[in-house]
Structure formats: C-alpha cells, structure tokens
Design a protein around this motif. Sequence first.
Motif, PDB file in Angstrom:
ATOM      1  N   GLN A   1       0.837  -1.201   0.000  1.00  0.00           N
ATOM      2  CA  GLN A   1       0.000   0.000   0.000  1.00  0.00           C
ATOM      3  C   GLN A   1       0.874   1.254   0.000  1.00  0.00           C
ATOM      4  OE1 GLN A   1      -3.422  -0.107  -0.401  1.00  0.00           O
ATOM      5  NE2 GLN A   1      -2.882  -2.269  -0.696  1.00  0.00           N
ATOM      6  N   PRO A   2       0.462   2.261  -0.750  1.00  0.00           N
ATOM      7  CA  PRO A   2       1.248   3.512  -0.794  1.00  0.00           C
ATOM      8  C   PRO A   2       1.389   4.138   0.589  1.00  0.00           C
ATOM      9  CG  PRO A   2      -0.485   3.520  -2.467  1.00  0.00           C
ATOM     10  CD  PRO A   2      -0.721   2.312  -1.605  1.00  0.00           C
ATOM     11  N   SER A   3       2.523   4.749   0.832  1.00  0.00           N
ATOM     12  CA  SER A   3       2.799   5.334   2.147  1.00  0.00           C
ATOM     13  C   SER A   3       1.933   6.550   2.456  1.00  0.00           C
ATOM     14  CB  SER A   3       4.285   5.706   2.261  1.00  0.00           C
ATOM     15  OG  SER A   3       4.611   6.666   1.274  1.00  0.00           O
ATOM     16  N   ASN A   4       1.328   7.157   1.437  1.00  0.00           N
ATOM     17  CA  ASN A   4       0.493   8.333   1.690  1.00  0.00           C
ATOM     18  C   ASN A   4      -0.891   7.965   2.230  1.00  0.00           C
ATOM     19  OD1 ASN A   4      -0.185   7.276  -0.927  1.00  0.00           O
ATOM     20  ND2 ASN A   4      -1.228   9.202  -1.399  1.00  0.00           N
ATOM     21  N   LEU A   5      -1.235   6.677   2.236  1.00  0.00           N
ATOM     22  CA  LEU A   5      -2.515   6.259   2.805  1.00  0.00           C
ATOM     23  C   LEU A   5      -2.425   6.201   4.321  1.00  0.00           C
ATOM     24  CD1 LEU A   5      -3.569   3.295   0.468  1.00  0.00           C
ATOM     25  CD2 LEU A   5      -4.277   5.699   0.336  1.00  0.00           C
ATOM     26  N   SER A   6      -3.533   6.474   4.982  1.00  0.00           N
ATOM     27  CA  SER A   6      -3.571   6.312   6.435  1.00  0.00           C
ATOM     28  C   SER A   6      -3.445   4.819   6.755  1.00  0.00           C
ATOM     29  CB  SER A   6      -4.890   6.850   6.992  1.00  0.00           C
ATOM     30  OG  SER A   6      -5.959   5.963   6.655  1.00  0.00           O
TER      31      SER A   6
ATOM     32  N   ARG B   1       4.543   0.498  10.254  1.00  0.00           N
ATOM     33  CA  ARG B   1       4.181   1.542   9.291  1.00  0.00           C
ATOM     34  C   ARG B   1       4.272   2.934   9.908  1.00  0.00           C
ATOM     35  NH1 ARG B   1       1.258   1.375   4.325  1.00  0.00           N
ATOM     36  NH2 ARG B   1       0.276   3.349   3.854  1.00  0.00           N
ATOM     37  N   VAL B   2       3.872   3.067  11.176  1.00  0.00           N
ATOM     38  CA  VAL B   2       3.831   4.392  11.802  1.00  0.00           C
ATOM     39  C   VAL B   2       5.012   4.647  12.748  1.00  0.00           C
ATOM     40  CG1 VAL B   2       1.318   4.562  11.573  1.00  0.00           C
ATOM     41  CG2 VAL B   2       2.303   3.702  13.713  1.00  0.00           C
ATOM     42  N   GLY B   3       5.918   3.686  12.871  1.00  0.00           N
ATOM     43  CA  GLY B   3       7.093   3.884  13.697  1.00  0.00           C
ATOM     44  C   GLY B   3       6.820   3.889  15.190  1.00  0.00           C
ATOM     45  N   ARG B   4       5.930   3.007  15.624  1.00  0.00           N
ATOM     46  CA  ARG B   4       5.615   2.913  17.051  1.00  0.00           C
ATOM     47  C   ARG B   4       5.815   1.484  17.524  1.00  0.00           C
ATOM     48  NH1 ARG B   4       0.427   6.816  17.989  1.00  0.00           N
ATOM     49  NH2 ARG B   4       0.949   6.498  20.164  1.00  0.00           N
ATOM     50  N   ASN B   5       5.745   1.299  18.816  1.00  0.00           N
ATOM     51  CA  ASN B   5       5.858  -0.014  19.423  1.00  0.00           C
ATOM     52  C   ASN B   5       4.540  -0.774  19.210  1.00  0.00           C
ATOM     53  OD1 ASN B   5       5.725  -2.149  21.371  1.00  0.00           O
ATOM     54  ND2 ASN B   5       7.313  -1.120  22.556  1.00  0.00           N
ATOM     55  N   PRO B   6       4.601  -2.043  18.804  1.00  0.00           N
ATOM     56  CA  PRO B   6       3.367  -2.812  18.621  1.00  0.00           C
ATOM     57  C   PRO B   6       2.512  -2.914  19.891  1.00  0.00           C
ATOM     58  CG  PRO B   6       5.237  -4.036  17.760  1.00  0.00           C
ATOM     59  CD  PRO B   6       5.777  -2.820  18.459  1.00  0.00           C
ATOM     60  N   GLU B   7       3.160  -2.802  21.058  1.00  0.00           N
ATOM     61  CA  GLU B   7       2.425  -2.912  22.330  1.00  0.00           C
ATOM     62  C   GLU B   7       1.866  -1.574  22.800  1.00  0.00           C
ATOM     63  OE1 GLU B   7       1.703  -5.861  23.591  1.00  0.00           O
ATOM     64  OE2 GLU B   7       2.842  -6.775  21.961  1.00  0.00           O
TER      65      GLU B   7
END
Length: 134
Positions: A17-22, A81-87
């Motif tokens: 999926q394109p990176s510009n999508l939410s 995708r958003v650069g956060r921790n999965p937890e």
Amino acid sequence: MLIDNYDPLFVAAFEDQPSNLSPLQAIRNAMLSGIKNMSTDELTTVRERNELIMKVPELRAASLNNMTQMMQLIMELIAKRVGRNPEDLAVRTFAGAIIGVNISVMLYYAENPDADFAKLLDEALSKLEEGLPL
C-alpha cells in the motif's frame, strides 16, 4: 503464532500500500484485495465456516483465538508503518477496532448468506474510518 493461509497474502498486500494512505486505508485496501481475489466457492466456504463457528461453542472459542492472533499481526504491521511499538495502547486499540469490525461483518455474513462479503467489509471499515457515526 499460528498462520492463516491468507495471512502472507494480507501482509504482502498491506506492505504494497502507498505510504500516503492512512494506516486504516492501507488495512482496508489490503483486506479488500484479498477478498476480491476469492472465488465464489471460496466465499461460500467462508460463509459456511462462519455459520458453523456461530453454532459450535468450541469453534467459536477457536475463532476468538484466531482473531486475537490476527490482532497481533495487525499491531505489528501498523506499528512498523507508523514507527511505534506494537504494544503501544493506541496501536493495540486501533488493531482491536479493526478486529471488532471483522467480527461484526463475520456475524452479519453468517446470518445473511446473500450479502456481498466484500461490500459488507468495505462499508464497515468505511464507518470506522468516519468515526462510527450512527
């Protein structure tokens, strides 16, 4: 984690999926692409399986376990995708909302065999994206 036969296809579709999508748009597109590629026989099998799951308590419990594993997979994909921790609670809540949508669609589809599964999922995820207006 047990892997569903469709998990690798879902992961690949999500990662494409394109990176510009939410994140929600990317999940929605990935889920719908998998469903749209299913044959009529595969969709019939999905509906029949859902009907059986609703009737047999042991299958319902196993399905809940599968949904929990799918939630973990979504948490990992979204976090990456958003650069956060999965937890992270926000990531977990996001994944939980998507699983909730899937459960509602699964139940509805089991009770309404003439419904269009892809259309139901698309509509339900659209409602989630809109903030669940009633």
